[in-house]
Structures are given as C-alpha cells and as structure tokens.
Scaffold this motif. Structure first.
Motif, PDB file in Angstrom:
ATOM      1  N   ALA A 538      -4.112 -33.708  44.497  1.00 55.34           N
ATOM      2  CA  ALA A 538      -5.013 -34.544  45.300  1.00 55.34           C
ATOM      3  C   ALA A 538      -4.665 -36.015  45.120  1.00 55.34           C
ATOM      4  CB  ALA A 538      -6.459 -34.280  44.892  1.00 55.34           C
ATOM      5  N   ILE A 657     -12.420 -34.812  47.675  1.00 59.10           N
ATOM      6  CA  ILE A 657     -11.973 -34.684  49.063  1.00 59.10           C
ATOM      7  C   ILE A 657     -12.606 -33.457  49.691  1.00 59.10           C
ATOM      8  CG2 ILE A 657      -9.959 -34.536  50.558  1.00 59.10           C
ATOM      9  CD1 ILE A 657      -8.478 -35.918  48.182  1.00 59.10           C
ATOM     10  N   VAL A 662     -13.500 -28.307  45.038  1.00 58.10           N
ATOM     11  CA  VAL A 662     -13.726 -28.876  43.709  1.00 58.10           C
ATOM     12  C   VAL A 662     -14.629 -27.939  42.901  1.00 58.10           C
ATOM     13  CG1 VAL A 662     -14.890 -30.751  42.471  1.00 58.10           C
ATOM     14  CG2 VAL A 662     -13.300 -31.274  44.340  1.00 58.10           C
ATOM     15  N   GLY A 727      -7.846 -35.783  39.360  1.00 54.89           N
ATOM     16  CA  GLY A 727      -7.633 -34.336  39.433  1.00 54.89           C
ATOM     17  C   GLY A 727      -8.822 -33.546  38.924  1.00 54.89           C
TER      18      GLY A 727
HETATM   19  N1  MCN Z   1      -9.454 -31.737  44.913  1.00 49.78           N
HETATM   20  C1  MCN Z   1     -10.339 -32.411  45.717  1.00 49.78           C
HETATM   21  N2  MCN Z   1     -10.801 -33.659  45.324  1.00 49.78           N
HETATM   22  C2  MCN Z   1     -10.409 -34.201  44.137  1.00 49.78           C
HETATM   23  C3  MCN Z   1      -9.530 -33.495  43.307  1.00 49.78           C
HETATM   24  C4  MCN Z   1      -9.039 -32.264  43.731  1.00 49.78           C
HETATM   25  O1  MCN Z   1     -10.711 -31.923  46.775  1.00 49.78           O
HETATM   26  N3  MCN Z   1     -10.853 -35.389  43.748  1.00 49.78           N
HETATM   27  C5  MCN Z   1      -8.905 -30.427  45.294  1.00 49.78           C
HETATM   28  C6  MCN Z   1      -7.400 -30.538  45.531  1.00 49.78           C
HETATM   29  O2  MCN Z   1      -7.022 -31.030  46.666  1.00 49.78           O
HETATM   30  C7  MCN Z   1      -6.920 -29.133  45.221  1.00 49.78           C
HETATM   31  C8  MCN Z   1      -7.790 -28.786  44.039  1.00 49.78           C
HETATM   32  O3  MCN Z   1      -9.002 -29.528  44.200  1.00 49.78           O
HETATM   33  O4  MCN Z   1      -7.148 -28.283  46.290  1.00 49.78           O
HETATM   34  C9  MCN Z   1      -7.110 -29.122  42.698  1.00 49.78           C
HETATM   35  O5  MCN Z   1      -6.571 -30.400  42.807  1.00 49.78           O
HETATM   36  P1  MCN Z   1      -5.856 -31.199  41.637  1.00 49.78           P
HETATM   37  O6  MCN Z   1      -6.797 -31.387  40.528  1.00 49.78           O
HETATM   38  O7  MCN Z   1      -5.220 -32.403  42.224  1.00 49.78           O
HETATM   39  O8  MCN Z   1      -4.755 -30.188  41.083  1.00 49.78           O
HETATM   40  P2  MCN Z   1      -3.414 -29.653  41.772  1.00 49.78           P
HETATM   41  O9  MCN Z   1      -3.572 -29.550  43.221  1.00 49.78           O
HETATM   42  O10 MCN Z   1      -2.268 -30.410  41.225  1.00 49.78           O
HETATM   43  O11 MCN Z   1      -3.416 -28.162  41.227  1.00 49.78           O
HETATM   44  C10 MCN Z   1      -2.865 -27.842  39.999  1.00 49.78           C
HETATM   45  C11 MCN Z   1      -3.923 -27.494  38.962  1.00 49.78           C
HETATM   46  C12 MCN Z   1      -3.264 -26.992  37.757  1.00 49.78           C
HETATM   47  S1  MCN Z   1      -2.285 -28.095  36.916  1.00 49.78           S
HETATM   48  C13 MCN Z   1      -3.368 -25.667  37.383  1.00 49.78           C
HETATM   49  S2  MCN Z   1      -2.588 -25.155  35.948  1.00 49.78           S
HETATM   50  C14 MCN Z   1      -4.134 -24.777  38.187  1.00 49.78           C
HETATM   51  C15 MCN Z   1      -5.166 -25.421  38.995  1.00 49.78           C
HETATM   52  O12 MCN Z   1      -4.835 -26.555  39.535  1.00 49.78           O
HETATM   53  N4  MCN Z   1      -3.683 -23.559  38.552  1.00 49.78           N
HETATM   54  C16 MCN Z   1      -4.393 -22.848  39.477  1.00 49.78           C
HETATM   55  N5  MCN Z   1      -5.989 -24.620  39.690  1.00 49.78           N
HETATM   56  C17 MCN Z   1      -5.602 -23.375  40.036  1.00 49.78           C
HETATM   57  N6  MCN Z   1      -6.333 -22.637  40.906  1.00 49.78           N
HETATM   58  C18 MCN Z   1      -5.878 -21.422  41.297  1.00 49.78           C
HETATM   59  N7  MCN Z   1      -6.628 -20.727  42.174  1.00 49.78           N
HETATM   60  N8  MCN Z   1      -4.707 -20.910  40.847  1.00 49.78           N
HETATM   61  C19 MCN Z   1      -3.956 -21.575  39.957  1.00 49.78           C
HETATM   62  O13 MCN Z   1      -2.798 -21.090  39.549  1.00 49.78           O
END
Ligand code: MCN
Ligand code: SMO
Length: 768
Positions: A538, A657, A662, A727
């Motif tokens: 994100a 977002i 979330v 994140g």
């Molecule tokens: N999001 C959002 N608003 C924010 C932060 C995040 O809407 N302020 C949303 C994001 O857009 C995304 C989700 O929440 O759809 C997670 O976002 P983010 O924290 O940015 O993490 P990543 O997209 O980089 O995802 C990786 C993270 C990690 S490191 C692991 S390990 C993990 C995880 O997410 N593995 C997962 N969640 C998981 N969820 C599923 N279902 N499966 C995995 O393997």
C-alpha cells in the motif's frame, strides 16, 4: 467522492471463493512431465555416493540428476547479506554433505507423478553419519562441530547496536527485570504449497517459469545467477498465489533445477510440493530466543535495555539470511522512549530446515520479550501494566523520534490509542480479574511499533538486502479510455491489486471499473526488485501508482486543453473529463481524449502520441505502524487449556485505503498469531529428525479458536508515503502472543513466568 477509504469489493474475491482461482498446479501443458526430488533422510551426514541405476532403468523415467550434474551452477543466492556474513555456497542439490532432513540431493523427471515417486524411492544415498547440531545451544558450544568447514564457527553474522552508558544505567537502576524469552519454530502453512511449472521456449534457449511466489523479479535474478542465463531469457509468471506469508519471498533450489531440466529433457515440467514435503522443504518461521534485561528508574521509566537475540537459521543462511534477527534487534525498543541500549543479534546454523521470512518478520519475537518483561516489572514497580506503558510511550511531540537502533518513529498517538483501546475494552472494570475457581480469567496488554513500507534503498544497502526498496508503476490509458496499471507487486492473498486500482482511480477521478491491474509477469508487469513483502504494497507501490497516475492525469489534461483549444492553465480535470474552468460547458470526455491521443492526427506541442507514463517511488524512510492489543483469557487450571475469550485490537496504519481489507488483514494476522501463541510448533527430536510432518501433528487454529475481535482504528497519515498509508499486512501478528501470555500470567497470579511459546497446556501447568 474519493474511492480511497471505500471498502471496494476485492476484484478476485468471487473467483477465489467459487474455486475459479488458477494456481500453478492448474497449469497443464502438452507433453508435460513431472519432477520429484530425492531428499535427505538424515540431519547430518557425509554423502558418499548416490546410486541412481535402478531409477534410471524404470520405464517412464526420463532423467535423473544429482549434485554432480549441476557442478557448473552458481550457489543459491542470498537476498540479505549483512556485513561480515558467512555464506554457505550451497547449490540447489547437495553434493558432498547432507545438512538437514529434507535437503534435496537428486531430482527425477518422469512421465507422471506416480512413476516419479517410485523412482525417488529407488534412489539410495550412501552416507556416513556426522555429529548433529540439533539446536542453537549446540551450535554455539565452543567444541561444536562446524556445519561449514570454511567458517570459523556456526555463526552467520552478529550485528550489534550500542548507545549510551549501559553499565551506569544498570548500576543505578531501581529495578532490573531479565529473562530468556523463546519464540518457537513454526510452519507458514500457506493453503497452496509451493509449486513450479516450466516450459522451454521454441528458440531452445529461453525458459518460462510459472511459480507460486511473491517476488517474480528476485526469482528471475536468482535463476539467472545460478544458471548463468541472462535475465531477458527467463520469464517468470506468478499466477494466483494461494497464500505465502513470507515463505514464498525467496528463490528456492527447485525452480532452478526445473529451469535447467526443461531444456535437458525438452519438455514442459511440473513440480508441486506435497504438504509433507512443505514441512521440511519450505522455510520455517521464527525460532528465535531473546535474552532481555530492562533497567527501570523508580518512576517506572525505562533507563536501559540489554539484549542478546539468537536466531536458529537452520542449515543454510540462504534467502533472508539473518534478516529476521536483524529486524528483531532493530525494533527491540518498541514504541518506547529508550536511549541506552546494548543489543546483539546472532544467527546460527543448525541441522534443520532453514528459517526465513514469516509474517511479522522478527517483530513478534522481539515484542514477546519486551512486553512480557514490562508485565513482569509492573507489579514490582507498584504500577498497573497500562500505566507503566503510558509512562514510556513516545509522545507525538517527540516525533519524529529516532530510536537508538536507527529506526525513526515517524508519527502517531501511541498513548491515546492505548487509552482508547483500554476504554473500549472496559479495562478499569476488568482488572484484576482472577477468580478462585478452577477456571481463572485474566487480562493482558501488549503495545507494538512496527516497521512497514519496507524500502528506503539506502537502508537496503546498509543491511545488505541485495535490491533497492523502490517500486515502479507504469500506467497506460487505452484508446477506449480504460486504464491499465502495470505494477511490480505480486499479490499473494492480501488484496493489493484492488487497493492499487483504488489509488489509480482516485488520482484519475475515474470509476474503479475503468481500471485494471497487470501484475505477476516479468515480461508484462513493471519491474520492482523487492516485490511483495515487508508490508510495503500500500505505502510503496501505492506511492509509485499515485505518482504515475498523477503524471498521466497531467498528460490527459494537456490533451484535453488541446482538444478544447484552450490554454493548459485554463482547464481542469472533472470526473470523467476535462473542462474549461470558467466555461464548464466547454468539456471533452475521457473517451474522446483517449481516442484523439491514439489517432494523434494533431498532437499538442511537447507531447507524443499515446497516453502512457511511469513513476518510481523510493520511500524516504520506513513508516512505523503501531497498535495495542488487549486480550482476555480463561485458563482451566486442571488441564492448562487456554480459551481466548475476547480481543480488542487498536491499531494505526495511516490512511486506510480499503477498510474492509485492512480489517481482514488484521484479523487474519491475528488468527495466525493465535495459532503460534497457543499450539503451532515445528518439532524435532534430539537427532534433528522432524516430528511434525502433517496437519495431524501440527495444529492450526480453527475458526472456533478465534475469539470475538473488536477493532479500534486510528488514522495518522504517514509522512513517508504520498498517500499517507502505512502497512498493515503483518500488524495482526505482532502484539498478540505477548498480550495473551500477559493475560494468562494475570490469570495464574503467582505462577512462575511464562517465557516460552507456544503456551501449551503442559507449560501452563508447569508454571502453576
Ligand atoms: N491496505 C490498505 N490501507 C493501508 C494499508 C494496507 O488498504 N493503509 C491494504 C493493502 O493495500 C493490501 C493489504 O491491506 O491489500 C496489506 O497491505 P500492506 O500492509 O501494504 O502489505 P503488502 O501488500 O505488502 O502485503 C504483504 C504482507 C506481508 S509482508 C505478509 S507476510 C502477508 C500479508 O501481507 N502475507 C499474506 N498478508 C497476507 N494476507 C494473505 N491473505 N496471504 C498472505 O500470504
Ligand atoms: S514476512 Mo512478509 O513477506 O514481510
């Protein structure tokens, strides 16, 4: 209305829920053969020879290779290479030595799976047993055998952080609390295990690799390095990925072997990991021990912190090397004001499956130690655990607050969130909550500060991550007016594709239906070295997507002005079109602009035909998410069984977002942490033989184990993301073990301290 902050329904949700996901195992190519690996049956041995004659002679067996056949390969690359690190130099198949049960030393290609498995059973290794390094203590013993002859001990690397006068702080402390806190080894257990399909291209030189991974570009670079094949001749595609949790972040030997074998036998090939195989062949998580001492002043202020972290890296420091221990050290001071420290993090090699990235990445381990220590100190300081934390949490006025390990606590209202979460829980009424019956209840708290938006490229360089931490987004408006966003993220279940669509839609003022995302293909999606992981999708990919969309928007605006025969300064972007500011009726729609930009019979001065842009975003620093977990448990003191009755989870991931995603991320992470707190554990016997090889031996949390969870959301925008997002993907995993352990301790009262995870019935009874 902005689409940021809307719970837009996830794009692939219906497809996944109705069984129409397309995973690596669903790919079927004409003439495809099956690969199976022959794995070490012993933890440590000298490999004297491999008899493959019988297997080769079996009908349907197309090829058998051993370590000798890949002598020309380069060693498997390590993605983290902190200064001073020892390397194993191991290749995809073992040659002279077997170092853990499950290590592959030969591979078979056969016409079908049954034949391949029969051939595997027919391959016999001759070996001579070697002394076993069964755990971290054995690895550190001065007389320990060395796992690698070219190392001087069994230590991968040992970074250290020091600040302030630690001796004086401890000498003058009103109270010192210290103990040894252990977080066990776990199996990431993605629903879809790993899998690889490869096909040789017609030119006979290139190869296409379909892989269940979260890092297509890292895998491409790794295969290229191992095989000496230029990257452009390797195409890596990640189809739907059925969960990953960090475990699919690295390059494994299997994909290298398949990429090689496909030309060797001239056929497409498939290898799909079985669940039993996954228990030994895919990286485990955690397995870290934290010795921690905290010195307090009489007012409960933390004066200093001393810690030695030891990570059991297993047999090979590949993949994330000692990254998890490094992060444990870097976040050891948590959300608190602590300036005097001495923290050392060691990773050691043992005769077990390598450990690697797992959701939380070193942070739950550190949190468990610190938050347990705070609860052990609170009664001795005459303070309520909540008050002790309140006195030490960094205040907004102190931010940005540089911690002595070099992390910057950027923004947030830590104490406010603690108080709001406690209030929602009804904390004052609930504590102390022990009862005298055989069923005792207790309440526990844990606060956390979490590194997210992994990236800043200078940080990657400093800690030895072998790629920069930027993301690239390319964006194109098609002649129809539809927008395609090309990203470098590889979705693994977290819903990032929907969220990036929201970011683009918001910047362009278009409905979400007008946006689609291209991802997971090194040929057609954007280049992003680090890819998914580090809770950066994100904040970092959202950042590059917002910047790319802004550039495209400026371009559309200029085309609009051109078509309206107006000056660029005199027009504006309004939902679905461009209009003259003073005369809104002079307006041209997106579809018309897009068509004109591609016909391009007349192109505005300074522009070129077409509507394409790109942007890279490298965050200036990590964004620090934070939160507070309050748990209530009931403990049956006859059996030691813990029931988690209720959890209130307060957190702040900056601008949300997609609130529904979330929420799903927090609760999903929390469920995973619950399993790791209560019963998940990869076990080995004294000879490092694995005891957990199926889901009958390895308990996962069921829906009925997950309590009612109430969420408290704060939204403090991150100063380090163009869209203010921090994140959240790992947030659910961090504070839960400590909060539950603190609650159980509260329930048990005078029992000896719980310092080892998981909190099994045996451990609870032993503490009593
Ligand atoms: N999001 C959002 N608003 C924010 C932060 C995040 O809407 N302020 C949303 C994001 O857009 C995304 C989700 O929440 O759809 C997670 O976002 P983010 O924290 O940015 O993490 P990543 O997209 O980089 O995802 C990786 C993270 C990690 S490191 C692991 S390990 C993990 C995880 O997410 N593995 C997962 N969640 C998981 N969820 C599923 N279902 N499966 C995995 O393997
Ligand atoms: S363990 Mo997540 O892939 O950073």
């Amino acid at each position: 209305m902005s689409v940021i902050g809307q719970s837009v329904r996830r794009t692939a949700l219906d497809r996944f829920a109705s069984g129409r996901g397309r995973y690596v195992g669903d790919i079927d190519l004409p003439g495809m053969a099956t690969v199976a690996f022959v794995r070490s049956p012993v933890a440590h041995a000298e490999l004297l020879g491999v008899d493959t004659e019988a297997a080769r002679a079996m009908p349907g067996v197309l090829a058998v290779i051993t370590g000798d056949d890949i002598a020309s390969f380069a060693p498997q690359p390590s993605l983290w290479n902190p200064p001073g690190q020892n390397h194993s130099g191991l290749k995809a198949l073992a040659t002279d030595r077997l170092r853990y049960v499950g290590q592959p030393f030969a591979a078979v290609v056969a016409v079908d799976r049954r034949t391949a498995e029969a051939a595997v059973r027919a391959i016999v290794p001759q070996y001579r047993a070697l002394p076993i390094i069964a755990d971290m203590d054995a690895a550190l013993r001065s007389a320990a055998p060395r796992l690698y002859d070219h190392w001087s001990d069994n230590i991968v690397a040992r970074p250290r952080w020091q600040a302030g006068d630690i001796a004086a702080a401890f000498d003058n402390a009103a109270l010192v609390v210290s103990d040894r806190f252990t977080t066990q080894r776990v199996h990431p257990c993605s629903l879809e295990p790993r899998g690889v399909v490869v096909a040789p291209d017609l030119d006979g030189e290139s190869v296409t690799v379909w892989l269940s991974t979260q890092s297509i570009h890292q895998v491409r670079a790794g295969i290229s390095e191992c095989l000496g094949l230029p990257e452009h001749r390797i195409r890596v595609i990640a189809p739907d990925v059925g969960g990953s949790f960090g475990m699919k972040a690295c390059i494994y030997g299997e994909e290298v072997i398949l990429a090689f074998l496909t030309h060797h036998v001239g056929r497409p090939l498939r290898w799909i990991e079985t669940r039993a195989e996954a228990f030994v062949a895919s990286t485990h998580g955690r397995d870290e021990r934290v010795d921690l001492a905290v010195a307090f002043g009489p007012d409960g202020r933390i004066r200093a912190l001393r810690s030695t972290i030891v990570l059991d890296k297993g047999a090979d420091p590949y993949a994330t090397s000692m990254g998890t221990a490094w992060i444990s050290g870097a976040v050891m001071t948590g959300p608190y004001r602590i300036d005097t420290i001495d923290i050392e993090a060691l990773a050691v090699v043992t005769n077990k499956t390598p450990t690697g990235a797992y959701r939380g990445f070193g942070q739950p381990e550190a949190n468990f130690a610190l938050e347990r220590a705070l609860d052990m100190a609170a009664p001795r300081l005459g303070l309520d655990p909540a008050e002790l934390r309140r006195r030490n949490l960094v205040a907004p006025s102190e931010m940005p607050y540089p911690t002595p390990t070099g992390i910057v606590l950027d923004s947030g209202r830590y104490a406010d969130l603690l108080d709001t979460t406690l209030e929602r829980f009804g904390y004052g009424d609930a504590r102390p909550a022990q009862s005298s019956s055989r069923r005792r209840t207790g309440v526990g708290i844990a606060c956390y500060a979490e590194t997210t938006n992994f990236g800043p490229s200078p940080l990657c360089k400093l800690i030895g991550v072998d790629s920069g931490g930027f993301d690239i987004t390319a964006i194109r408006m098609e002649p129809s007016g539809h927008v395609r966003v090309f990203v470098g993220q590889t979705p693994m279940g977290q819903g990032i594709e929907t969220v990036l669509m929201q970011v683009a839609a918001d910047e362009l003022g278009l409905p979400i239906e007008d946006i689609s995302i291209v991802h997971g293909d090194t040929v057609s999606s954007a280049y992003t070295a680090y890819a998914s992981g580090g809770s950066r999708g994100a904040g970092v990919a959202g950042g590059s997507t917002a910047l790319a969309a802004r550039r495209l928007r400026a371009r559309i605006l200029r085309w609009g002005a051109h078509l309206l025969d107006a000056l660029p300064e005199s027009v504006r972007f309004m939902q679905g079109g461009v209009e003259v500011i003073d005369v809104p009726s002079r307006r041209v729609g997106i579809a018309e602009i897009a068509a004109a930009a591609y016909k391009a019979f007349s192109t505005p001065e300074g522009l070129e035909p077409g509507l394409e842009d790109r942007a890279a975003y490298d965050p200036p620093a990590l964004a620090i998410a934070y939160g507070c977990v309050v748990a209530e448990v009931a403990v049956d003191i006859d059996t030691g069984k813990i029931a988690v009755e209720r959890i209130v989870f307060g957190h702040d991931c900056g601008v949300q977002i997609n609130p529904a995603i979330v929420e799903g991320q927090v609760i999903g992470g929390l469920a995973q942490a619950l399993g790791a707190t209560l019963f998940e554990e990869v076990r080995y016997d004294a000879d490092a033989r694995p005891l957990t090889l199926s889901l009958q031996d390895y308990l996962l949390p069921l829906a009925s184990d997950v309590p009612h969870v109430e969420l408290v959301h704060f939204e403090t925008p991150s100063p380090f993301s163009p869209i203010g997002a921090k994140g959240v993907g790992e947030s659910g995993t961090i504070g839960v073990p400590a909060a539950i352990a603190n609650a159980v301790q509260n329930a048990l009262g005078a029992a000896s301290p719980l310092v080892t995870l998981p909190l099994t019935g045996e451990r609870v009874l032993a503490a009593l």
